[in-house]
Design an enzyme around this catalytic site. Sequence first.
Site, short mmCIF file in Angstrom:
data_model
loop_
_atom_site.label_atom_id
_atom_site.label_comp_id
_atom_site.label_asym_id
_atom_site.label_seq_id
_atom_site.Cartn_x
_atom_site.Cartn_y
_atom_site.Cartn_z
N TYR A 41 4.51 -43.75 10.74
CA TYR A 41 3.38 -42.70 10.39
C TYR A 41 2.40 -43.04 9.32
CZ TYR A 41 7.06 -39.39 11.73
OH TYR A 41 8.14 -38.89 12.60
N LEU B 15 3.39 -23.03 19.08
CA LEU B 15 4.41 -21.71 19.02
C LEU B 15 3.81 -20.94 17.54
CD1 LEU B 15 7.81 -22.82 19.98
CD2 LEU B 15 5.91 -21.83 21.28
N ARG C 64 4.76 -28.10 18.25
CA ARG C 64 3.59 -28.96 17.76
C ARG C 64 2.55 -27.93 17.56
NH1 ARG C 64 5.23 -34.32 19.21
NH2 ARG C 64 6.60 -34.45 20.91
N GLY C 65 3.05 -26.94 16.78
CA GLY C 65 1.96 -26.15 16.44
C GLY C 65 1.79 -24.84 17.42
N SER D 86 0.00 -20.76 16.54
CA SER D 86 -0.94 -20.59 16.89
C SER D 86 -1.45 -20.08 18.17
CB SER D 86 -2.00 -21.55 16.14
OG SER D 86 -1.52 -21.98 14.89
N GLY D 87 -0.66 -20.71 19.15
CA GLY D 87 -1.18 -20.42 20.51
C GLY D 87 -2.29 -21.28 20.89
N SER E 11 9.65 -30.91 15.73
CA SER E 11 8.67 -29.99 16.55
C SER E 11 9.29 -28.71 16.92
CB SER E 11 8.24 -30.59 17.66
OG SER E 11 7.44 -31.74 17.38
N PRO E 12 9.97 -28.02 15.75
CA PRO E 12 10.56 -26.60 16.42
C PRO E 12 9.63 -25.45 16.72
CG PRO E 12 10.62 -26.81 14.00
CD PRO E 12 10.32 -28.21 14.57
N LEU E 13 8.34 -25.92 16.00
CA LEU E 13 7.40 -25.08 16.41
C LEU E 13 6.45 -25.39 17.79
CD1 LEU E 13 6.43 -24.08 13.09
CD2 LEU E 13 7.71 -22.61 14.53
#
Length: 307
Positions: free
Chosen positions: A64, A222, A219-220, A224-225, A215-217
């Site tokens: 990273y 879920l 990668r964002g 912000s759509g 990445s439970p969301l």
Amino acid sequence: MAKEGTKVPRIKLGSQGLEVSAQGLGCMGMSAFYGPPKPEPDMIQLIHHAINSGITLLDTSDVYGPHTNEILLGKALKGGTRERVVLATKFGIVLGDEKKAEGKRAVHGDPAYVRAACEASLKRLDIDCIDLYYQHRVDTRVPIEITVGELKKLVEEGKLKYIGLSEASASTIRRAHAVHPITAVQLEWSLWSRDVEEEIIPTCRELGIGIVAYSPLGRGFLSSGPKLLEDMSNEDYRKYLPRFQAENLENNKNLYERICEMAVRKGCTPSQLALAWVHHQGNDVCPIPGTTKIENLNQNMKPCPSS
């Protein structure tokens, strides 16, 4: 998850005695891949806020940046803060400028590389021992027994406490675990990424290995759509992922709309619902959503009603 104003509950990760907060903090986006690096003072403030809110598991990697995210955490954990967290980092992916320019990466798992990578991470993090050290990707040229054998030596030398794998197959996990106990396997797991449920999750549970969901969301997405793509810089690698391309976006947009509808019924945000789903998979699962904003961190730590 804990109710607002209370500390985050703890879970056992693996079978070797490691205890962590039921939700961790993924730190990658602070320094790399999701657009330009964020201001260091702001990210240190965010890390401190997470720790003060009860999060104990911080996740980074030597790739990273590369390297700058570990340096950031090293700075953030000065002044007695280090003792309050479980620090997880990773090795194995080499992404130099020449590789980055070609869109390629190399993976290394030979003993000399493992040892050198560990020593370098210890120096950047400015610590004597890494709590949880993952092989970020498996080097298929090197038998996993050889790689884990070197990690075992580093544990015996006091430079590592626990060993993990990331994105490993079920058979690789079994072979590695036979050499030295694997404490955690990190994998992508969310409402829109569930292929790990067929083999890898059952294998981890059979062997008593903890599960860390990155990445439970989504990668964002879920959270912000489709509007997530509107503000993406050209430096954001998500812009080039298949799921974010036009041919797949309509189906994913429909999925996001269904999640939004359920979230409204539950009285929570889409991200809270998505995290609640991951938490509901078991008390051996620790999601590590990443963020660069304190308000998002606060939202992610609030429970979804009736979750």
